[in-house]
Scaffold this motif. Sequence first.
Motif, PDB file in Angstrom:
ATOM      1  N   SER A   4       0.818  -1.215   0.000  1.00  9.89           N
ATOM      2  CA  SER A   4       0.000   0.000   0.000  1.00  9.89           C
ATOM      3  C   SER A   4       0.850   1.262   0.000  1.00  9.89           C
ATOM      4  O   SER A   4       0.407   2.329  -0.444  1.00  9.89           O
ATOM      5  CB  SER A   4      -0.920   0.013   1.231  1.00  9.89           C
ATOM      6  N   GLY A   5       2.071   1.155   0.515  1.00 11.96           N
ATOM      7  CA  GLY A   5       2.941   2.334   0.613  1.00 11.96           C
ATOM      8  C   GLY A   5       2.607   3.236   1.781  1.00 11.96           C
ATOM      9  O   GLY A   5       3.310   4.220   2.019  1.00 11.96           O
ATOM     10  N   THR A   6       1.571   2.935   2.532  1.00 14.14           N
ATOM     11  CA  THR A   6       1.217   3.711   3.725  1.00 14.14           C
ATOM     12  C   THR A   6       1.424   2.811   4.932  1.00 14.14           C
ATOM     13  O   THR A   6       0.614   1.919   5.196  1.00 14.14           O
ATOM     14  CB  THR A   6      -0.251   4.181   3.670  1.00 14.14           C
ATOM     15  N   TRP A   7       2.508   3.051   5.655  1.00 15.36           N
ATOM     16  CA  TRP A   7       2.912   2.135   6.715  1.00 15.36           C
ATOM     17  C   TRP A   7       2.546   2.640   8.109  1.00 15.36           C
ATOM     18  O   TRP A   7       2.516   1.853   9.059  1.00 15.36           O
ATOM     19  CB  TRP A   7       4.425   1.881   6.648  1.00 15.36           C
ATOM     20  N   GLY A   8       2.300   3.934   8.259  1.00 14.06           N
ATOM     21  CA  GLY A   8       1.918   4.495   9.547  1.00 14.06           C
ATOM     22  C   GLY A   8       0.422   4.769   9.586  1.00 14.06           C
ATOM     23  O   GLY A   8      -0.236   4.856   8.538  1.00 14.06           O
ATOM     24  N   ARG A   9      -0.125   4.957  10.778  1.00  8.36           N
ATOM     25  CA  ARG A   9      -1.571   5.127  10.897  1.00  8.36           C
ATOM     26  C   ARG A   9      -2.059   6.438  10.294  1.00  8.36           C
ATOM     27  O   ARG A   9      -3.198   6.516   9.828  1.00  8.36           O
ATOM     28  CB  ARG A   9      -2.032   4.982  12.342  1.00  8.36           C
ATOM     29  N   LEU A  10      -1.223   7.472  10.306  1.00  5.31           N
ATOM     30  CA  LEU A  10      -1.646   8.747   9.742  1.00  5.31           C
ATOM     31  C   LEU A  10      -1.802   8.604   8.231  1.00  5.31           C
ATOM     32  O   LEU A  10      -0.842   8.318   7.521  1.00  5.31           O
ATOM     33  CB  LEU A  10      -0.648   9.853  10.088  1.00  5.31           C
ATOM     34  N   THR A  35      -1.540  20.794  26.812  1.00  6.54           N
ATOM     35  CA  THR A  35      -0.214  21.335  27.107  1.00  6.54           C
ATOM     36  C   THR A  35       0.887  20.284  27.073  1.00  6.54           C
ATOM     37  O   THR A  35       2.062  20.610  27.184  1.00  6.54           O
ATOM     38  CB  THR A  35      -0.207  21.980  28.506  1.00  6.54           C
ATOM     39  N   ARG A  36       0.541  19.003  26.923  1.00  5.44           N
ATOM     40  CA  ARG A  36       1.556  17.951  26.809  1.00  5.44           C
ATOM     41  C   ARG A  36       0.947  16.733  26.129  1.00  5.44           C
ATOM     42  O   ARG A  36      -0.258  16.475  26.228  1.00  5.44           O
ATOM     43  CB  ARG A  36       2.114  17.549  28.180  1.00  5.44           C
ATOM     44  N   ALA A  37       1.792  15.993  25.428  1.00  8.72           N
ATOM     45  CA  ALA A  37       1.348  14.808  24.697  1.00  8.72           C
ATOM     46  C   ALA A  37       2.579  14.031  24.265  1.00  8.72           C
ATOM     47  O   ALA A  37       3.707  14.346  24.654  1.00  8.72           O
ATOM     48  CB  ALA A  37       0.486  15.201  23.499  1.00  8.72           C
ATOM     49  N   SER A  38       2.365  13.005  23.436  1.00 10.31           N
ATOM     50  CA  SER A  38       3.478  12.172  22.989  1.00 10.31           C
ATOM     51  C   SER A  38       3.125  11.550  21.650  1.00 10.31           C
ATOM     52  O   SER A  38       2.057  11.811  21.088  1.00 10.31           O
ATOM     53  CB  SER A  38       3.766  11.080  24.029  1.00 10.31           C
ATOM     54  N   ASN A  39       4.035  10.737  21.124  1.00 11.46           N
ATOM     55  CA  ASN A  39       3.762   9.932  19.934  1.00 11.46           C
ATOM     56  C   ASN A  39       3.759   8.478  20.360  1.00 11.46           C
ATOM     57  O   ASN A  39       4.807   7.893  20.629  1.00 11.46           O
ATOM     58  CB  ASN A  39       4.813  10.161  18.854  1.00 11.46           C
ATOM     59  N   LEU A  40       2.578   7.886  20.452  1.00 12.40           N
ATOM     60  CA  LEU A  40       2.417   6.503  20.902  1.00 12.40           C
ATOM     61  C   LEU A  40       1.580   5.715  19.909  1.00 12.40           C
ATOM     62  O   LEU A  40       0.851   4.799  20.266  1.00 12.40           O
ATOM     63  CB  LEU A  40       1.756   6.501  22.291  1.00 12.40           C
ATOM     64  N   ARG A  41       1.710   6.064  18.617  1.00 10.27           N
ATOM     65  CA  ARG A  41       0.831   5.496  17.589  1.00 10.27           C
ATOM     66  C   ARG A  41       1.190   4.043  17.254  1.00 10.27           C
ATOM     67  O   ARG A  41       2.347   3.638  17.302  1.00 10.27           O
ATOM     68  CB  ARG A  41       0.900   6.347  16.316  1.00 10.27           C
ATOM     69  N   LEU A  42       0.160   3.298  16.884  1.00 13.45           N
ATOM     70  CA  LEU A  42       0.302   1.940  16.359  1.00 13.45           C
ATOM     71  C   LEU A  42       0.542   2.036  14.857  1.00 13.45           C
ATOM     72  O   LEU A  42      -0.008   2.917  14.191  1.00 13.45           O
ATOM     73  CB  LEU A  42      -0.982   1.153  16.632  1.00 13.45           C
ATOM     74  N   THR A  43       1.356   1.139  14.299  1.00 11.83           N
ATOM     75  CA  THR A  43       1.625   1.178  12.863  1.00 11.83           C
ATOM     76  C   THR A  43       0.598   0.350  12.091  1.00 11.83           C
ATOM     77  O   THR A  43      -0.089  -0.511  12.650  1.00 11.83           O
ATOM     78  CB  THR A  43       3.024   0.625  12.537  1.00 11.83           C
ATOM     79  N   GLU A  44       0.513   0.592  10.797  1.00  6.86           N
ATOM     80  CA  GLU A  44      -0.379  -0.176   9.933  1.00  6.86           C
ATOM     81  C   GLU A  44       0.024  -1.655   9.875  1.00  6.86           C
ATOM     82  O   GLU A  44      -0.835  -2.539   9.786  1.00  6.86           O
ATOM     83  CB  GLU A  44      -0.385   0.410   8.520  1.00  6.86           C
ATOM     84  N   PHE A  45       1.324  -1.926   9.953  1.00 10.89           N
ATOM     85  CA  PHE A  45       1.776  -3.325   9.971  1.00 10.89           C
ATOM     86  C   PHE A  45       1.215  -4.050  11.185  1.00 10.89           C
ATOM     87  O   PHE A  45       0.729  -5.187  11.081  1.00 10.89           O
ATOM     88  CB  PHE A  45       3.302  -3.393   9.994  1.00 10.89           C
ATOM     89  N   GLN A  46       1.295  -3.407  12.338  1.00  8.96           N
ATOM     90  CA  GLN A  46       0.776  -4.027  13.561  1.00  8.96           C
ATOM     91  C   GLN A  46      -0.744  -4.189  13.487  1.00  8.96           C
ATOM     92  O   GLN A  46      -1.285  -5.211  13.918  1.00  8.96           O
ATOM     93  CB  GLN A  46       1.162  -3.184  14.776  1.00  8.96           C
ATOM     94  N   GLY A  47      -1.412  -3.183  12.944  1.00  7.14           N
ATOM     95  CA  GLY A  47      -2.857  -3.292  12.782  1.00  7.14           C
ATOM     96  C   GLY A  47      -3.236  -4.473  11.913  1.00  7.14           C
ATOM     97  O   GLY A  47      -4.191  -5.216  12.213  1.00  7.14           O
ATOM     98  N   GLY A  48      -2.496  -4.690  10.826  1.00  8.06           N
ATOM     99  CA  GLY A  48      -2.746  -5.836   9.947  1.00  8.06           C
ATOM    100  C   GLY A  48      -2.500  -7.162  10.645  1.00  8.06           C
ATOM    101  O   GLY A  48      -3.283  -8.116  10.512  1.00  8.06           O
ATOM    102  N   LEU A  49      -1.383  -7.249  11.388  1.00  4.99           N
ATOM    103  CA  LEU A  49      -1.085  -8.468  12.135  1.00  4.99           C
ATOM    104  C   LEU A  49      -2.191  -8.788  13.137  1.00  4.99           C
ATOM    105  O   LEU A  49      -2.601  -9.945  13.283  1.00  4.99           O
ATOM    106  CB  LEU A  49       0.238  -8.303  12.899  1.00  4.99           C
ATOM    107  N   LEU A  50      -2.675  -7.751  13.827  1.00  4.62           N
ATOM    108  CA  LEU A  50      -3.692  -7.969  14.842  1.00  4.62           C
ATOM    109  C   LEU A  50      -5.003  -8.448  14.235  1.00  4.62           C
ATOM    110  O   LEU A  50      -5.662  -9.347  14.786  1.00  4.62           O
ATOM    111  CB  LEU A  50      -3.905  -6.681  15.647  1.00  4.62           C
ATOM    112  N   LEU A  51      -5.386  -7.879  13.101  1.00  7.54           N
ATOM    113  CA  LEU A  51      -6.598  -8.350  12.429  1.00  7.54           C
ATOM    114  C   LEU A  51      -6.462  -9.829  12.037  1.00  7.54           C
ATOM    115  O   LEU A  51      -7.414 -10.607  12.165  1.00  7.54           O
ATOM    116  CB  LEU A  51      -6.886  -7.497  11.197  1.00  7.54           C
ATOM    117  N   ALA A  52      -5.258 -10.198  11.591  1.00  9.63           N
ATOM    118  CA  ALA A  52      -5.014 -11.598  11.221  1.00  9.63           C
ATOM    119  C   ALA A  52      -5.046 -12.498  12.453  1.00  9.63           C
ATOM    120  O   ALA A  52      -5.673 -13.568  12.454  1.00  9.63           O
ATOM    121  CB  ALA A  52      -3.676 -11.722  10.504  1.00  9.63           C
ATOM    122  N   GLN A  53      -4.386 -12.069  13.518  1.00 10.20           N
ATOM    123  CA  GLN A  53      -4.339 -12.865  14.738  1.00 10.20           C
ATOM    124  C   GLN A  53      -5.722 -13.018  15.374  1.00 10.20           C
ATOM    125  O   GLN A  53      -6.026 -14.035  16.000  1.00 10.20           O
ATOM    126  CB  GLN A  53      -3.380 -12.221  15.743  1.00 10.20           C
TER     127      GLN A  53
END
Length: 447
Positions: A70-76, A271-289
């Motif tokens: 797909s060429g889109t590997w991150g959730r964004l 006023t504060r946050a982080s980057n804790l995103r799940l990747t598209e690869f992990q999302g695909g693995l989880l759907l399969a699992q």
Amino acid sequence: MKTVPRRQFIRTAVIAGAGLAVSLPSVARSGAAGPKPALLGGPKAHPGEFPGWPVFDQTEEKALLDVLDSGTWGRLGGSVVAAFEKEYSKVFGVNHCLGVSSGTSALYTILGAMDLGPGDEVVIPVYTFIATYNVVVLNYALPIFADTDIESFQVDANKIEEAISPQTRAIMPVHIGGSPADLDTLLAIAGKRNIPLIEDACQAHLAEWKGKKVGSYGLAGAFSFQSSKNLNSAEGGAVTTNSEQFVQACYRFHNQGQGGQTAAFNPGEGTRASNLRLTEFQGGLLLAQMTRTEEQARRRNENASYLTELLNEIPGIMPAKLYEGTTRSAWHLYMFRYDKEYFAGLSREKFIEALNAEGVPCSSGYGPMNRQDYVTGLAKNKHYLRIYGEKVMNQWLERSQCPQNDKLTTEQGVWFYQTMLLGKRTDMEQIADAIRKIREYAKELSI
């Protein structure tokens, strides 16, 4: 006429014939006729292999290749993580799910969305993985330990109220081993005190309390997809909640304060946050699992029930109690207590060594977290001393005494792992045979 199971009949007849009370310790005899334990040169009770982990096939391969192509590997900008979140919400019976980078990230996101910080307290079990403690400390809040119900290995819900203070911002029980904590009591306390309940369900995929999935009872639940977990994408996690407002706050916290599906150049909200995103690869693995989780859960449950039946027949072995509201355990761990008095004084350490030698992998599980340097050192941490002062931190150490947990962790607790429960019925019988053999030769093993 009611049929009495053969094992129960024999056991009852033997006890009755000997005129013994079941509660009295039975001393193991040396020189029995049965095969010797492996540590004494005998054959292994379980000579085969337990199922490997993870389980995968072309389903996972296709999921990964689809994301790659797909060429889109991150959730964004992607769609796979969103599809996973929708499916996970459906399966777990919650309104919202947010995929994040780990179970620790799920807890951290929840506390971040609550704006937890210095001066706040969170009541947590003392019998848990260190991540439950870490996420509180990362916010410079105080983790307040509640002692363990030694029979269930879960937090003692009756000890929660005494741990609450005016500074308590959350009660965060853990469904240890995949079995639900006493949610009725916990929810009643949280409701009476008007304190949010956060479920650390990182080990509890598909576990149920009164027919409803855990992770759906409190303000939010946290799940882990780390490689040992019953649902596995190597690393990953999820936040579950029924609150639209709260899931949006969690989304912003895990995405640099930004609520959109693409990266922005300007700061977001809060006023504060982080980057804790799940990747598209992990999302695909989880759907399969997830195509396997229900069948795997069914098999674990069947084997755990049978194993409990077998172990209940062995004096000195006490499987972890399930609370009355439990309609399903996830059985991420099979936990039981070991009483050396029924094994001729054989130490737990030697019992575990002997059981591993029989081809039955096991461990003593968690240690006394509240007594370990990693935790007690917090009382001398320069940042905590600056925030709370030496007097408060010394009082915190005094509040952290958990005598029941000390007994469980240093003398009694033993674990089997979830993959063992994916085996055959004969595997469960061989586990019980191994323990019987060790008990029969306990005197010789203790020399």
